[in-house]
Design an enzyme around this catalytic site. Sequence first.
Site, PDB file in Angstrom:
ATOM      1  N   GLU A   1      -7.705  11.932  13.039  1.00 26.26           N
ATOM      2  CA  GLU A   1      -6.987  11.016  13.358  1.00 26.26           C
ATOM      3  C   GLU A   1      -5.989  11.152  14.566  1.00 26.26           C
ATOM      4  O   GLU A   1      -5.119  12.192  14.345  1.00 26.26           O
ATOM      5  CB  GLU A   1      -6.246  10.395  12.250  1.00 26.26           C
ATOM      6  CG  GLU A   1      -5.501   9.337  12.703  1.00 26.26           C
ATOM      7  CD  GLU A   1      -4.673   8.783  11.282  1.00 26.26           C
ATOM      8  OE1 GLU A   1      -3.970   8.004  11.320  1.00 26.26           O
ATOM      9  OE2 GLU A   1      -5.188   9.146  10.133  1.00 26.26           O
TER      10      GLU A   1
ATOM     11  N   LYS B   1       0.924  -1.151   0.139  1.00 26.43           N
ATOM     12  CA  LYS B   1      -0.149   0.050  -0.085  1.00 26.43           C
ATOM     13  C   LYS B   1       0.970   1.198   0.045  1.00 26.43           C
ATOM     14  O   LYS B   1       1.861   1.267   0.626  1.00 26.43           O
ATOM     15  CB  LYS B   1      -0.963   0.169   1.195  1.00 26.43           C
ATOM     16  CG  LYS B   1      -1.722   1.180   1.446  1.00 26.43           C
ATOM     17  CD  LYS B   1      -2.643   1.304   2.725  1.00 26.43           C
ATOM     18  CE  LYS B   1      -3.081   2.941   2.959  1.00 26.43           C
ATOM     19  NZ  LYS B   1      -3.662   2.868   4.374  1.00 26.43           N
TER      20      LYS B   1
END
Length: 395
Positions: free
Chosen positions: A189, A140
């Site tokens: 986050e 990724k």
Amino acid sequence: MELKRYWEDICEKLIINNPYGPVRGTGPLLFGGFSFRPLKDGALWGNFLDGFFYLPRYLLTKADGETYLTVNGGEEEAVPEWVNRFSEEAEGSGLAEMFPDESCFGAGAYPAKGTELQPERWKEHVGKAISLLKEGYGEKVVLAREMKVACEGGIDAGMVLANLFRSQTANYLFLLENGGEAFIGASPERLARKDGERIFSECVAGSAPRGKDPQEDERIGRELLSDEKNLQEHRFVVEMITGAMARYCRDLRVPEQPVILNNPDIKHLYTPVAGILREDGAFFDVLRSLHPTPALGGTPRDVALELIGRLELFERGLYGAPIGWVDHRMDGEFAVGIRSALIRGNEARLFAGCGIVKDSEAEKEFAETRVKFRPMLRALCGKTWDDGGMFDERE
């Protein structure tokens, strides 16, 4: 980490007069953010360069219904009258009352024109990343892109912050200013929070747009919880954060399944992680081991960072980097600098990225970044693509 040594050296010399006892968020606090990675030329980031930290002269803290004022300076330093007035007005009030009653999209920052920077080239680079991932070159990588918003008149960062406060109530709001420039955002986050021996992090990866009505929104949430592409992205983050914290913590607690984290424009898969620091653990060491998580970099980390250096079209600077504070007890909290913008004069650069895996599609990833631009677009000028009229140009 040089900042850690610098702050420890300052803390050894502090003389603190605090009649109220330890209250989280009071006393000498170091605020700021690191750079995502060392900059090559730094042209975009101007006064922020490889990061920016400061010790505020005056600090107002609201905690458990009380308001506290910290003054950092000489023992005989006088407190300006405006500080006294402001603290008296803030005493007992909610934070919302410290902002204007109405959103201030006018305030010299509207009308505006949005320009997407190199969108087709960004899609090409996403395609290159997908091809490399299919060949086994990593699992990724997160690729981010920019857009530019030019406003008539200067942009008032304080008014943008007020708009974010009213529209992004569940997020971490941040504003760093230096030399006429500002980095501002509303991040969903948390990277890490330390409170005594306890330490917390959050895994936020895998996303989908909000539904147009409650029924559609609930359906999208169910689909997100069973979508293998998004679940894979989320597992990468959970495994990395758990492994990084295990080096410094005991009694780690990690739920087996993610839940949905809802924000006004987007929903994410979410898993909290908590542990107890070992005696040899340190907050800065945990931050260093966590950054960047696969949610902002990719996996494996070194391969992902190499791909970001090759394929991304700008230098990240404070974007995606740890933004937060630490106190003289080495407690503190850092979020990840996403859903953000860099403001200079009458122009803002907005940043948004998404996780690319071998099954990604460039057009879908492009659409996801548009969703992630929305919070800052609304805070700057009250419009997004859905409203039309300001996003016709590309360069």
